[in-house]
Design a protein around this motif. Structure first.
Motif, PDB file in Angstrom:
ATOM      1  N   MET A  24      34.772 153.629 123.900  1.00 49.63           N
ATOM      2  CA  MET A  24      36.052 153.744 123.212  1.00 49.63           C
ATOM      3  C   MET A  24      35.863 153.798 121.700  1.00 49.63           C
ATOM      4  O   MET A  24      36.599 154.501 120.996  1.00 49.63           O
ATOM      5  CB  MET A  24      36.958 152.566 123.590  1.00 49.63           C
ATOM      6  CG  MET A  24      37.465 152.620 125.027  1.00 49.63           C
ATOM      7  SD  MET A  24      38.309 154.180 125.400  1.00 49.63           S
ATOM      8  CE  MET A  24      39.664 154.123 124.236  1.00 49.63           C
ATOM      9  N   CYS A  26      33.362 155.213 120.122  1.00 46.59           N
ATOM     10  CA  CYS A  26      32.943 156.582 119.806  1.00 46.59           C
ATOM     11  C   CYS A  26      34.093 157.573 119.975  1.00 46.59           C
ATOM     12  O   CYS A  26      34.212 158.536 119.204  1.00 46.59           O
ATOM     13  CB  CYS A  26      31.760 156.979 120.690  1.00 46.59           C
ATOM     14  SG  CYS A  26      30.293 155.961 120.432  1.00 46.59           S
ATOM     15  N   VAL A  27      34.947 157.351 120.975  1.00 49.13           N
ATOM     16  CA  VAL A  27      36.105 158.223 121.184  1.00 49.13           C
ATOM     17  C   VAL A  27      37.069 158.117 120.008  1.00 49.13           C
ATOM     18  O   VAL A  27      37.592 159.129 119.513  1.00 49.13           O
ATOM     19  CB  VAL A  27      36.825 157.868 122.506  1.00 49.13           C
ATOM     20  CG1 VAL A  27      38.171 158.574 122.598  1.00 49.13           C
ATOM     21  CG2 VAL A  27      35.952 158.248 123.692  1.00 49.13           C
ATOM     22  N   SER A  71      27.139 157.470 125.294  1.00 48.13           N
ATOM     23  CA  SER A  71      27.793 158.509 124.507  1.00 48.13           C
ATOM     24  C   SER A  71      26.778 159.392 123.803  1.00 48.13           C
ATOM     25  O   SER A  71      26.934 160.614 123.734  1.00 48.13           O
ATOM     26  CB  SER A  71      28.732 157.881 123.471  1.00 48.13           C
ATOM     27  OG  SER A  71      29.756 157.140 124.097  1.00 48.13           O
ATOM     28  N   TRP A 294      34.715 168.111 122.550  1.00 44.01           N
ATOM     29  CA  TRP A 294      34.970 166.673 122.489  1.00 44.01           C
ATOM     30  C   TRP A 294      33.722 165.876 122.872  1.00 44.01           C
ATOM     31  O   TRP A 294      33.408 164.856 122.239  1.00 44.01           O
ATOM     32  CB  TRP A 294      36.146 166.303 123.387  1.00 44.01           C
ATOM     33  CG  TRP A 294      37.455 166.456 122.689  1.00 44.01           C
ATOM     34  CD1 TRP A 294      38.376 167.441 122.859  1.00 44.01           C
ATOM     35  CD2 TRP A 294      37.996 165.576 121.683  1.00 44.01           C
ATOM     36  NE1 TRP A 294      39.447 167.250 122.018  1.00 44.01           N
ATOM     37  CE2 TRP A 294      39.253 166.115 121.286  1.00 44.01           C
ATOM     38  CE3 TRP A 294      37.550 164.410 121.087  1.00 44.01           C
ATOM     39  CZ2 TRP A 294      40.046 165.519 120.325  1.00 44.01           C
ATOM     40  CZ3 TRP A 294      38.342 163.811 120.117  1.00 44.01           C
ATOM     41  CH2 TRP A 294      39.574 164.358 119.751  1.00 44.01           C
ATOM     42  N   CYS A 295      33.015 166.331 123.893  1.00 42.20           N
ATOM     43  CA  CYS A 295      31.793 165.627 124.303  1.00 42.20           C
ATOM     44  C   CYS A 295      30.765 165.627 123.180  1.00 42.20           C
ATOM     45  O   CYS A 295      30.110 164.602 122.912  1.00 42.20           O
ATOM     46  CB  CYS A 295      31.198 166.285 125.549  1.00 42.20           C
ATOM     47  SG  CYS A 295      32.114 165.982 127.072  1.00 42.20           S
ATOM     48  N   ILE A 298      31.967 163.319 120.274  1.00 40.65           N
ATOM     49  CA  ILE A 298      31.782 161.908 120.645  1.00 40.65           C
ATOM     50  C   ILE A 298      30.300 161.536 120.577  1.00 40.65           C
ATOM     51  O   ILE A 298      29.926 160.452 120.102  1.00 40.65           O
ATOM     52  CB  ILE A 298      32.347 161.636 122.054  1.00 40.65           C
ATOM     53  CG1 ILE A 298      33.873 161.794 122.048  1.00 40.65           C
ATOM     54  CG2 ILE A 298      31.977 160.234 122.529  1.00 40.65           C
ATOM     55  CD1 ILE A 298      34.488 161.800 123.434  1.00 40.65           C
TER      56      ILE A 298
END
Length: 345
Positions: A24, A26-27, A71, A294-295, A298
């Motif tokens: 979370m 890193c998100v 991540s 997004w990956c 992150i």
């Protein structure tokens, strides 16, 4: 269905709970970087790196560490695999024989030049590979993909972060300066597209530089850039084979269990083939591209959290000289190609 049937195994829930805090973190960093980029401009990846570095104090927190590790090392593979939906084999035909040869040469020669320059500067060959691959192929995405094939050592993580920061910075500078080069040298639309798409590191900066000049140059530059992105597949396959023994010897590769070709790379290849056959609808392509981005954002945020400026400063000026040398080399190479093409045709 009974309540008991819906109950998840306790080890699974325990493992999931261990990942949540770091994941979370890193998100949230990735979301903040995306917001700043959307509101004020600039590369999302670079913002994610810098914001992540500011949270380095959490990298040793036992509650955050598992999620940060996942991540940094796992999500990048998902992101790279999904890049395959953006590439079709038919795109190669639109570039032409000269363009295909020149762009493939740009990738190979830049990696070779980077290794040579790294040796002259007495830098590790791993840094030469990462910076050459990132400069020659597609910036941070390439750095992260190549890094996943290297032995998972702390030094290589530092090299990956340094490469990511440098590539993001030089790519942004190139986005601003190279359109001026196109104007001063009075390059045609196709020449400008080949130069911009063949020399700027990241896809977003190529698009930005191309459309600064005209929509036609933007389309041409994007097409050339996507061929360079397609070169990620064979390059990562080569490095996966090359460093397989080293990864196993490092003790961080689950020795003997790592497949000869990483699974994420097989997915990447499969998606390229399926997309080339026209079986992926545009909505799915757009959705997969967003998930991929997004990956990767992150992952780069997690990599930023894991490393501090203090550790980066210990590497000195030589890595910066390496990255700058690579950027100048590929730009000069593409200009030579443009002028040779003008003489031939």
């Amino acid at each position: 269905m009974t309540e008991r049937a819906l109950k998840l195994p306790k080890p699974f829930l325990t493992g999931l709970n261990e990942l949540v805090p770091g994941l979370m973190l890193c998100v949230v960093i990735a979301a903040a970087a995306s917001f700043v980029s959307a509101q004020y401009g600039g590369p999302t990846f670079l913002y994610a790196l810098l914001i992540g570095i500011s949270f380095h104090f959490l990298s040793d927190n036992p509650k955050c560490l598992p999620g940060i590790e996942v991540s940094a090392k796992k999500l990048v593979r998902v992101g790279v695999a999904l890049l395959g939906v953006r590439i079709a084999i038919s795109d190669v035909h639109a570039i032409g024989a000269l363009g295909v040869t020149a762009l493939a040469g740009a990738v190979v020669l830049t990696i070779g030049f980077s290794l040579m320059l790294a040796k002259l500067l007495r830098l590790p060959s791993m840094l030469g590979i990462l910076s050459g691959g990132a400069t020659g192929i597609c910036g941070i995405s390439a750095a992260m993909a190549i890094s996943s094939t290297l032995p998972q050592k702390r030094e290589n993580e530092h090299y990956t972060l340094l490469t990511a920061i440098g590539v993001a910075a030089f790519s942004t500078i190139a986005m601003v300066l190279y359109p001026l080069v196109v104007t001063v040298l009075e390059l045609s639309r196709s020449e400008a597209g080949l130069f911009l798409g063949g020399s700027i590191h990241d896809v977003a900066q190529v698009v930005g530089a191309g459309f600064m000049i005209s929509p036609e140059v933007g389309d041409s530059a994007t097409l050339a850039k996507m061929f360079r992105v397609a070169m990620l597949m064979p390059v990562v396959v080569v490095f996966a084979f090359w460093f397989r023994s080293a990864r196993q010897a490092s003790g961080n590769d689950e020795a003997g269990k790592q497949p000869l070709v990483p699974f994420f790379l097989l997915v990447f290849i499969g998606l390229v083939v399926v997309n080339s056959l026209g079986w992926i609808p545009p909505v799915a392509v757009e959705m997969s591209s967003d998930i991929s981005k997004w990956c990767l954002v992150i992952s780069i945020a997690a990599l930023g959290v894991k490393t501090s400026f203090e550790k980066l400063s210990e590497l000195g000026w030589k890595p910066i000289a390496l990255l700058m040398g690579n950027a100048l080399f590929i730009a000069a190479y593409m200009l030579v190609v443009v002028y040779l093409g003008r003489m031939i045709f």
